[in-house]
Design a protein around this motif. Structure first.
Motif, PDB file in Angstrom:
ATOM      1  N   UNK A 174     -18.246  55.384   7.701  1.00 41.15           N
ATOM      2  CA  UNK A 174     -18.063  54.557   8.890  1.00 41.15           C
ATOM      3  C   UNK A 174     -16.900  53.570   8.753  1.00 41.15           C
ATOM      4  N   UNK A 175     -16.601  53.115   7.558  1.00 39.25           N
ATOM      5  CA  UNK A 175     -15.466  52.206   7.402  1.00 39.25           C
ATOM      6  C   UNK A 175     -14.148  52.923   7.684  1.00 39.25           C
ATOM      7  N   UNK A 176     -14.066  54.230   7.383  1.00 37.90           N
ATOM      8  CA  UNK A 176     -12.877  55.012   7.753  1.00 37.90           C
ATOM      9  C   UNK A 176     -12.760  55.078   9.286  1.00 37.90           C
ATOM     10  N   UNK A 177     -13.895  55.335   9.922  1.00 36.85           N
ATOM     11  CA  UNK A 177     -13.900  55.426  11.389  1.00 36.85           C
ATOM     12  C   UNK A 177     -13.537  54.076  12.002  1.00 36.85           C
ATOM     13  N   UNK A 178     -14.113  53.008  11.460  1.00 41.82           N
ATOM     14  CA  UNK A 178     -13.817  51.667  11.983  1.00 41.82           C
ATOM     15  C   UNK A 178     -12.326  51.338  11.840  1.00 41.82           C
ATOM     16  N   UNK A 179     -11.749  51.707  10.719  1.00 38.95           N
ATOM     17  CA  UNK A 179     -10.321  51.480  10.485  1.00 38.95           C
ATOM     18  C   UNK A 179      -9.475  52.193  11.538  1.00 38.95           C
ATOM     19  N   UNK A 180      -9.830  53.457  11.828  1.00 36.58           N
ATOM     20  CA  UNK A 180      -9.071  54.214  12.824  1.00 36.58           C
ATOM     21  C   UNK A 180      -9.297  53.658  14.230  1.00 36.58           C
ATOM     22  N   UNK A 181     -10.520  53.250  14.535  1.00 30.79           N
ATOM     23  CA  UNK A 181     -10.845  52.664  15.833  1.00 30.79           C
ATOM     24  C   UNK A 181     -10.008  51.408  16.078  1.00 30.79           C
ATOM     25  N   UNK A 182      -9.943  50.528  15.070  1.00 33.93           N
ATOM     26  CA  UNK A 182      -9.154  49.301  15.190  1.00 33.93           C
ATOM     27  C   UNK A 182      -7.675  49.633  15.348  1.00 33.93           C
ATOM     28  N   UNK A 183      -7.195  50.621  14.572  1.00 33.32           N
ATOM     29  CA  UNK A 183      -5.786  51.020  14.658  1.00 33.32           C
ATOM     30  C   UNK A 183      -5.450  51.548  16.052  1.00 33.32           C
ATOM     31  N   UNK A 230      -8.298  42.068  24.032  1.00 36.91           N
ATOM     32  CA  UNK A 230      -9.619  41.558  24.391  1.00 36.91           C
ATOM     33  C   UNK A 230     -10.715  42.190  23.537  1.00 36.91           C
ATOM     34  N   UNK A 231     -10.691  43.510  23.416  1.00 36.05           N
ATOM     35  CA  UNK A 231     -11.709  44.200  22.634  1.00 36.05           C
ATOM     36  C   UNK A 231     -11.556  43.900  21.143  1.00 36.05           C
ATOM     37  N   UNK A 232     -10.311  43.768  20.685  1.00 32.33           N
ATOM     38  CA  UNK A 232     -10.084  43.426  19.284  1.00 32.33           C
ATOM     39  C   UNK A 232     -10.627  42.040  18.958  1.00 32.33           C
ATOM     40  N   UNK A 233     -10.461  41.114  19.884  1.00 27.72           N
ATOM     41  CA  UNK A 233     -10.996  39.769  19.677  1.00 27.72           C
ATOM     42  C   UNK A 233     -12.524  39.794  19.613  1.00 27.72           C
ATOM     43  N   UNK A 234     -13.140  40.627  20.462  1.00 32.13           N
ATOM     44  CA  UNK A 234     -14.604  40.741  20.453  1.00 32.13           C
ATOM     45  C   UNK A 234     -15.078  41.358  19.138  1.00 32.13           C
ATOM     46  N   UNK A 235     -14.344  42.339  18.634  1.00 34.94           N
ATOM     47  CA  UNK A 235     -14.699  42.966  17.358  1.00 34.94           C
ATOM     48  C   UNK A 235     -14.583  41.952  16.219  1.00 34.94           C
ATOM     49  N   UNK A 236     -13.519  41.155  16.246  1.00 33.14           N
ATOM     50  CA  UNK A 236     -13.330  40.137  15.218  1.00 33.14           C
ATOM     51  C   UNK A 236     -14.487  39.154  15.203  1.00 33.14           C
ATOM     52  N   UNK A 261     -10.773  45.275   6.786  1.00 33.07           N
ATOM     53  CA  UNK A 261     -10.083  46.219   7.677  1.00 33.07           C
ATOM     54  C   UNK A 261      -9.275  45.461   8.725  1.00 33.07           C
ATOM     55  N   UNK A 262      -9.864  44.440   9.319  1.00 34.91           N
ATOM     56  CA  UNK A 262      -9.191  43.683  10.378  1.00 34.91           C
ATOM     57  C   UNK A 262      -7.989  42.905   9.850  1.00 34.91           C
ATOM     58  N   UNK A 263      -8.013  42.545   8.562  1.00 37.16           N
ATOM     59  CA  UNK A 263      -6.925  41.761   7.984  1.00 37.16           C
ATOM     60  C   UNK A 263      -5.753  42.606   7.514  1.00 37.16           C
ATOM     61  N   UNK A 264      -5.825  43.936   7.710  1.00 36.03           N
ATOM     62  CA  UNK A 264      -4.733  44.799   7.248  1.00 36.03           C
ATOM     63  C   UNK A 264      -3.422  44.430   7.922  1.00 36.03           C
ATOM     64  N   UNK A 265      -3.453  44.138   9.207  1.00 36.15           N
ATOM     65  CA  UNK A 265      -2.256  43.659   9.909  1.00 36.15           C
ATOM     66  C   UNK A 265      -2.704  42.873  11.130  1.00 36.15           C
ATOM     67  N   UNK A 266      -1.905  41.951  11.589  1.00 33.38           N
ATOM     68  CA  UNK A 266      -2.338  41.060  12.677  1.00 33.38           C
ATOM     69  C   UNK A 266      -2.503  41.775  13.998  1.00 33.38           C
ATOM     70  N   UNK A 267      -3.330  41.194  14.842  1.00 32.89           N
ATOM     71  CA  UNK A 267      -3.529  41.707  16.193  1.00 32.89           C
ATOM     72  C   UNK A 267      -2.298  41.413  17.048  1.00 32.89           C
ATOM     73  N   UNK A 268      -1.768  42.388  17.797  1.00 28.51           N
ATOM     74  CA  UNK A 268      -0.575  42.161  18.614  1.00 28.51           C
ATOM     75  C   UNK A 268      -0.824  41.151  19.726  1.00 28.51           C
ATOM     76  N   UNK A 269       0.254  40.505  20.193  1.00 30.46           N
ATOM     77  CA  UNK A 269       0.160  39.451  21.189  1.00 30.46           C
ATOM     78  C   UNK A 269       0.208  39.886  22.644  1.00 30.46           C
TER      79      UNK A 269
END
Length: 496
Positions: A443-452, A461-467, A479-487
């Motif tokens: 599931x962590x592989x899936x979560x990584x791809x979902x976030x990407x 909006x959805x990324x902020x809710x996930x965070x 996983x979320x800290x791999x790279x910043x969320x775009x603006x």
């Protein structure tokens, strides 16, 4: 007699395991087909009873169980079992005894096969206890001493047993010395009782039942059924392959049924329809995220009171354990919700597990080759040790297939680490899909791809809710800290 030697303990006591890990079956003392005039038992006294009770670890083969039982001749290696209650049902001698639990059988042979049943009482190598020096020193066996008179002969029987003990002990020690060292070492290494040790503990069962409220039956109307679970809020995670036959031009309805736990007509499930557009779908990692429509209703309720969606499992996401216990919760065959405690099959053990399953056809080379060819066409070699996708699959043995795709897989700490996805099967010679091994996706592989994917779609909006949902879970935070969320300003997501 040296009491110090007699009372010496082994270096390591064998563990006491729960009864669920054993299988018990019964062998008829009477001969089955083509076994006339063959010797089955070491001791003729067993002929006075109707059935011999056999028990052992569920993963043992029939041959291993009979050999460990000690009452059958050592040469009993080639035979099959006939179910006494269902005579058309037979089992090969290499079948695992977990499939025989509670049943009664006759030992049979096929015409023209010796079965190596030629052992006879008193023959060399038969290890017949009637031949032990202690018994002959008294000139009578224990059985005969008991039958000879109705008088109280307890003391005589006790003395006979004492006389036989040194020889019996020497015989058992000799049998241990004759076993290959590697086999004894493997028995020491085996951790019998792994399965259900944790999942049989009340507090873990209670926690799993609580988490299972988030598991739902997925119905792709007129196409297939599967399983899914609440990710967070109103989002459902399941397998993408459930929608393989959905055509873009077709208006297919998808439903999520919660509390589908009692057989019909008692079942009072809670149903939600799903929005037509996916939040995300990825064929490569075989996952899909759907959004539930806001209103759900009970199947047996006329009330218009709103139905709440159960809490999500995203907060419980964790890494794949290296080995040990697992528990799958889902809807196999589209049936009511079920739970299956199982064990992870490690990469290096996968080929052994597959070979043990296929060994039931060892007497037919053509079937073996056909099964192997079918499994290779499915890419089974990719998940074996050093295979291209070995680390992307979590393998186990479970009855949870054909409808349980999308089930969450829990570890012994009740963290959810896998998305139960599929199995490797063959159809010949039985005409129906026989599974040799089942697998889940981490599931962590899936979560990584979902976030990407969400980042690529600029869904801030959805990324902020996930965070927000991931707070307190370091695995998700990594996983979320791999790279910043775009603006950029989020745009509507239209995925199909």
């Amino acid at each position: 007699m040296d009491n110090k030697i007699i009372e010496r303990k082994t270096k390591e006591d064998l563990p006491i395991r729960p009864e669920e890990e054993y299988a018990i079956f019964f062998i008829d003392k009477d001969f089955g087909l083509n076994c006339e005039k063959k010797q089955l038992f070491i001791n003729n006294a067993l002929k006075k009873i109707k059935y011999v009770c056999i028990y052992g670890d569920k993963e043992m083969t029939v041959v291993e169980a009979l050999k460990k039982d000690g009452r059958f001749v050592d040469d009993l290696v080639s035979f099959y079992l006939e179910d006494i209650d269902k005579k058309e049902q037979t089992y090969e001698c290499m079948m695992k005894i977990k499939f025989l639990h509670g049943k009664k059988f006759k030992i049979c042979m096929r015409r023209g096969e010796s079965g190596k049943l030629q052992g006879t009482p008193g023959a060399k190598g038969s290890d017949n206890l009637q031949e032990t020096p202690g018994a002959h020193q008294k000139g009578v066996s224990v059985i005969r001493a008991g039958e000879r008179t109705n008088d109280d002969n307890t003391e005589e029987i006790r003395q006979i047993l004492c006389d036989q003990f040194p020889q019996l002990r020497a015989l058992m020690e000799e049998r241990v010395r004759q076993r290959p060292f590697e086999e004894l070492l493997e028995l020491k290494k085996e951790n019998f009782g792994k399965i259900q040790q944790s999942f049989s503990k009340v507090h873990r069962v209670r926690e799993l039942l609580k988490l299972s409220k988030s598991v739902c039956k997925i119905v792709v109307y007129d196409i297939c059924v599967g399983t899914g679970f609440v990710l967070f809020d109103d989002l459902i995670l399941t397998n993408a392959h459930l929608f393989d036959k959905v055509q873009p031009e077709n208006d297919v309805q998808v439903f999520a049924l919660f509390d589908f736990e009692l057989p019909q007509p008692e079942t009072d499930y809670c149903g939600f329809s799903c929005e037509k557009e996916f939040i995300d779908i990825d064929k490569e990692l075989d996952y899909a995220v759907l959004k539930l429509c806001p209103r759900g209703k009970r199947s047996k309720s006329q009330s218009k009171k709103s139905v709440e969606i159960p809490p999500g499992l995203l907060k419980k996401f964790g890494p794949v354990p290296e080995n040990g216990e697992a528990c799958i919760i889902g809807h196999p065959q589209g049936d009511i919700k079920k739970m299956d405690p199982t064990c992870i099959i490690e990469e290096e053990e996968r080929i052994k597990e597959i070979n043990e399953h296929v060994s039931q056809y060892k007497d037919n080379v053509f079937i073996i080759q056909s099964v192997e060819h079918e499994l290779k066409n499915q890419g089974i070699e990719n998940i074996l040790k050093d295979g291209a996708e070995a680390d992307k699959h979590v393998t186990c043995n479970t009855f949870m297939y054909h409808g349980s795709s999308g089930s969450p897989v829990f570890d012994q700490s009740c963290q959810v680490f896998g998305l139960h996805t599929a199995e490797f099967t063959y159809t010949w010679p039985k005409g129906s899909g026989e599974s040799v091994i089942e697998y889940a996706l981490p599931l962590l592989h899936i979560f990584n791809k979902f976030v990407s994917n969400l980042r690529e779609k600029n869904n801030k909006t959805l990324l902020a809710r996930i965070t927000e949902e991931a707070k307190g879970n370091q695995h998700l935070k990594n996983v979320l800290d791999l790279r910043p969320t775009p603006d950029p300003t989020p745009e509507p997501v239209h995925t199909n």
